[in-house]
Write a protein that holds these residues in place. Structure first.
Motif, mmCIF file in Angstrom:
data_model
loop_
_atom_site.group_PDB
_atom_site.id
_atom_site.type_symbol
_atom_site.label_atom_id
_atom_site.label_comp_id
_atom_site.label_asym_id
_atom_site.label_seq_id
_atom_site.Cartn_x
_atom_site.Cartn_y
_atom_site.Cartn_z
ATOM 1 N N SER A 252 0.857 -1.195 0.000
ATOM 2 C CA SER A 252 0.000 0.000 0.000
ATOM 3 C C SER A 252 0.883 1.231 0.000
ATOM 4 N N PHE A 253 0.302 2.364 -0.374
ATOM 5 C CA PHE A 253 1.030 3.636 -0.333
ATOM 6 C C PHE A 253 0.014 4.755 -0.166
ATOM 7 N N GLY A 254 0.490 5.917 0.241
ATOM 8 C CA GLY A 254 -0.436 7.017 0.453
ATOM 9 C C GLY A 254 0.255 8.352 0.568
ATOM 10 N N TYR A 255 -0.558 9.378 0.698
ATOM 11 C CA TYR A 255 -0.070 10.763 0.650
ATOM 12 C C TYR A 255 0.687 11.156 1.912
ATOM 13 N N THR A 256 0.167 10.775 3.066
ATOM 14 C CA THR A 256 0.825 11.142 4.312
ATOM 15 C C THR A 256 0.936 9.929 5.220
ATOM 16 N N ARG A 257 1.477 10.102 6.396
ATOM 17 C CA ARG A 257 1.864 8.973 7.235
ATOM 18 C C ARG A 257 0.703 8.047 7.558
ATOM 19 N N ASN A 258 -0.382 8.586 8.038
ATOM 20 C CA ASN A 258 -1.557 7.776 8.388
ATOM 21 C C ASN A 258 -2.536 7.755 7.213
ATOM 22 N N TYR A 259 -2.088 7.175 6.117
ATOM 23 C CA TYR A 259 -2.908 7.188 4.906
ATOM 24 C C TYR A 259 -3.962 6.082 4.943
ATOM 25 N N ARG A 260 -4.894 6.181 4.026
ATOM 26 C CA ARG A 260 -5.957 5.189 3.912
ATOM 27 C C ARG A 260 -5.386 3.917 3.297
ATOM 28 N N ILE A 261 -5.775 2.761 3.829
ATOM 29 C CA ILE A 261 -5.270 1.492 3.334
ATOM 30 C C ILE A 261 -6.417 0.648 2.795
ATOM 31 N N PRO A 262 -6.125 -0.238 1.839
ATOM 32 C CA PRO A 262 -7.190 -1.110 1.326
ATOM 33 C C PRO A 262 -7.480 -2.234 2.314
ATOM 34 N N TYR A 263 -8.726 -2.643 2.362
ATOM 35 C CA TYR A 263 -9.072 -3.832 3.140
ATOM 36 C C TYR A 263 -8.375 -5.050 2.536
ATOM 37 N N ALA A 264 -8.175 -6.060 3.361
ATOM 38 C CA ALA A 264 -7.473 -7.260 2.914
ATOM 39 C C ALA A 264 -8.262 -8.021 1.852
ATOM 40 N N LEU A 265 -9.589 -7.855 1.836
ATOM 41 C CA LEU A 265 -10.436 -8.597 0.904
ATOM 42 C C LEU A 265 -11.154 -7.647 -0.041
ATOM 43 N N SER A 266 -11.553 -8.151 -1.187
ATOM 44 C CA SER A 266 -12.300 -7.354 -2.163
ATOM 45 C C SER A 266 -13.798 -7.490 -1.913
ATOM 46 N N ILE A 267 -14.583 -6.698 -2.644
ATOM 47 C CA ILE A 267 -16.043 -6.792 -2.537
ATOM 48 C C ILE A 267 -16.506 -8.194 -2.940
ATOM 49 N N GLY A 268 -15.890 -8.737 -4.000
ATOM 50 C CA GLY A 268 -16.291 -10.057 -4.481
ATOM 51 C C GLY A 268 -16.096 -11.158 -3.455
ATOM 52 N N ASP A 269 -15.138 -10.993 -2.546
ATOM 53 C CA ASP A 269 -14.922 -11.998 -1.505
ATOM 54 C C ASP A 269 -16.116 -12.108 -0.557
ATOM 55 N N HIS A 270 -16.971 -11.091 -0.549
ATOM 56 C CA HIS A 270 -18.127 -11.078 0.353
ATOM 57 C C HIS A 270 -19.427 -11.446 -0.355
#
Length: 679
Positions: free
Chosen positions: A353-371
């Protein structure tokens, strides 16, 4: 998830995970944040399918309450579950396959392949809007077609319901009613969060982005940072060094310090007004760049809930002009061309993952399709009734395309049509699937407390998606009553200008206009024709939703006077005139109930539900899923005996109500008088 325990070893000040088989794994410092005293063992769940550098995902098992949540919370205003103008029809776990499809060139009366008759003909129907109705029109301005305030129309200045609108309505309901596959969802999409302090998300977030120990300046220099660059059609991050915090006077801005030769990165406003940014150095010469995988790039691009003021890092890396928008002051081209400062996280040798600042938004471990937990009853035939009737183009089935066998015409006539004057509707909120307490099943339904909520990172089998989304019927008004009205501005002043914050006004159709419409069909079996009629002819007291503004109460329509006409093509072409001297059309009236019965029996048999000949098509409405659908389609839910009226329990929530993440009840629970206590 498996059961394990974590303990703290005071000798080396490390935590250890004890697996089910007794094996112990030493946890990296900061990997599991919960406080554990020496000599204690904390019960946890761990998931070996989600490994991070050889360490499984771990979550704390929260202690069970000694009393129920309502007893622990005496404040009635905090007992209420979530409310919304929408709800969900439970997702079908089984997918029912369609019958074998005909070819695209022949007209059948009897299909020997499946030993069944096929039918062609048309359906005439009337549509009366029970509430205000609006379907956006277009108009030609300065040589360009643009959106209009007026209702959709084609000629004679009369309102028209486009065939595409009725087609969308019918297809959605056929998908639900026929136990078809949920397909109009981006199953590969990952959602994002920044739940570092959220009770239900903080464990998952802090395992990906550890918290910074307070008053430890050295820890702040150990961040993984770099410069993101777009080269030869791919994205790379060139690792560099973080020099810790710095003061800043801007939000969502970059500033380059020529003296220290580093970038200052200024995040958004922090809680408490903290005025800190980050110092990121330029990469060393000949540093080896790390490529971004397609999965990580696609996930970042799919993040639709990123703040409007936050830079799109991928776009900034591709376009110098875009990056320059977020730079304060003048920076030399040779500095800008080295890349965009970013924070990132590695799993092994790969950036996760990567982001703009230190506490950036991260992707969930699973996708929508997994649910989306659905399985075919017949895995050898992966074409469902919705696809079979309405056609499809897909890579997921062997035959990757099939033409539609139903054709919806625009409405041809309207009576009693009159319009309100220009008005600006109340805000229509965009869907927020990140509101997982609404979109996913929760362990204790709407009584689930925040600490126990399932989210998009929870195993999809434990937390499947709720189902097909639909909107309640709400009898709002064109009036100055703020609670009951669907508009926020009327009359619209002449000085009103449409821009990013001011939406286009509308001229809504008043209730009780009557439209005439026709749809045609070809080569449908009795079950397929029955599915179409079952979706159009609803039980007494029910209505459809059509057009814009559904959450505000617009678009409740009653489809009635449904007339089925069948065409016998052999008979049609035997002779020009019939025995009465009329054109020989080969047409005859059909009984809609006969075909709806065939469809209901087909579905009931496929899913193992009881079918009663005496009840006919109503047998299908007695299946639990369709009971919930029927509740959603019920037109009148006044509930005079309830302390909380219907408009209050189906309104959008206020911001402070969202903060504690209440769970949305099922449709059948929403209509119970005592579900809500506060208006």
């Amino acid at each position: 998830m498996k059961k394990g325990k974590v303990y703290f070893n005071p000798k080396n000040k490390a935590k250890y995970l004890i697996l089910e088989d007794g094996k112990e794994i030493k946890l990296p410092k900061g990997y599991f944040k919960a406080d554990i005293k020496a000599g204690e063992k904390m019960e946890v769940n761990y998931d070996e399918s989600r490994m991070n550098n050889g360490i499984p995902f771990i979550e704390q098992i929260l202690p069970k309450k000694n009393q129920n949540q309502e007893e622990m919370n005496p404040n009635p205003s905090k007992k209420d579950p979530a409310r919304a103008p929408y709800n969900f029809v439970p997702l079908n776990e089984k997918i029912v396959s369609a019958q074998q499809l005909p070819d695209n060139v022949s007209f059948y009366e009897f299909d020997k392949t499946i030993n069944k008759e096929r039918y062609s003909g048309y359906i005439d129907l009337s549509i009366t809007n029970k509430t205000h109705l609006y379907i956006r029109g277009t108009e030609l301005k300065n040589g360009k077609w643009t959106e209009s305030e007026n209702f959709f129309r084609i000629k004679n200045d009369e309102p028209v319901i486009p065939g595409s609108s009725l087609r969308g309505l019918a297809r959605t309901l056929v998908e639900i009613m026929s136990w078809s596959e949920m397909i109009f969802v981006d199953k590969k999409r990952s959602l994002f969060h920044r739940g570092m302090f959220n009770p239900s998300l903080k464990t998952a977030y802090q395992q990906e982005r550890r918290l910074i120990p307070p008053n430890n300046p050295n820890a702040k220099k150990n961040e993984t940072v770099g410069l993101l660059k777009f080269e030869n059609g791919k994205y790379f991050i060139y690792p560099s060094d973080c020099q810790g915090e710095c003061n800043r006077n801007h939000t969502h801005k970059y500033e380059f310090d020529t003296t220290g030769n580093f970038w200052k990165v200024s995040p958004g406003k922090a809680p408490g007004g903290a005025n800190k940014g980050w110092k990121i150095s330029l990469p060393a010469q000949n540093i080896q760049p790390i490529p971004l995988t397609k999965k990580v790039v696609d996930a970042y691009m799919d993040d639709e809930t990123r703040g409007a003021d936050t830079p799109n890092l991928l776009l900034c890396a591709r376009k110098k002009n875009e990056f320059s928008k977020y730079i304060n002051g003048t920076v030399a081209d040779n500095i800008i061309e080295q890349g965009v400062p970013v924070f990132y996280q590695k799993t092994g040798n790969t950036i996760s993952s990567f982001g703009y600042t230190r506490n950036y938004r991260i992707p969930y471990a699973l996708s929508i399709g997994d649910h989306i937990q659905q399985n075919w009853i017949d895995s050898n035939n992966k074409i469902d009734l919705a696809r079979a009737i309405f056609g499809f183009i897909s890579d997921d089935v062997e035959a990757n395309q099939k033409a539609s066998r139903v054709f919806f015409e625009d409405s041809c006539k309207v009576n009693n049509a009159s319009f309100e004057s220009r008005a600006v509707t109340k805000e229509l909120l965009a869907p927020k699937p990140t509101t997982f307490q609404h979109y996913l099943k929760q362990p204790n339904g709407y009584k689930t407390i925040e600490q126990q909520l399932y989210h998009w990172g929870t195993d999809g089998k434990k937390a499947p998606i709720r189902g097909n989304k639909g909107y309640w019927h709400r009898e709002t008004e064109f009036s100055n009553d703020k609670l009951k009205s669907w508009y926020k501005l009327h009359p619209v002043p002449a000085t009103y200008k449409v821009d990013k914050t001011n939406q286009l006004p509308i001229k809504a159709l008043k209730p009780n206009a009557v439209f005439q419409q026709r749809l045609r069909f070809e080569n449908l079996t009795s079950e397929e024709l029955g599915a179409l009629l079952f979706a159009l002819e609803l039980p007494d007291g029910c209505a459809h939703k059509l057009g814009m503004g559904k959450p505000l109460g617009l678009g409740s329509v009653h489809i009635h006077d449904v007339k089925l006409t069948l065409i016998d093509r052999k008979e049609r072409y035997k002779k020009v005139f019939n025995d009465n001297g009329q054109w020989n059309t080969g047409e005859s009236a059909g009984n809609t109930e006969d075909y709806k019965k065939s469809f209901a029996k087909y579905i009931c048999n496929a899913i193992g539900a009881p079918y009663d000949d005496s009840k006919g098509a109503n047998s299908l409405w007695e299946v639990d899923r369709l009971k919930e659908l029927k509740t959603m389609l019920t037109l009148n839910n006044d509930m005079p005996e309830a302390s909380v009226d219907w408009l209050s329990r189906t309104r959008y929530q206020e911001l402070d109500e969202f903060k504690r993440r209440p769970v949305l009840p099922k449709p059948s629970e929403v209509i119970q008088p005592n579900t809500y206590n506060k208006k």
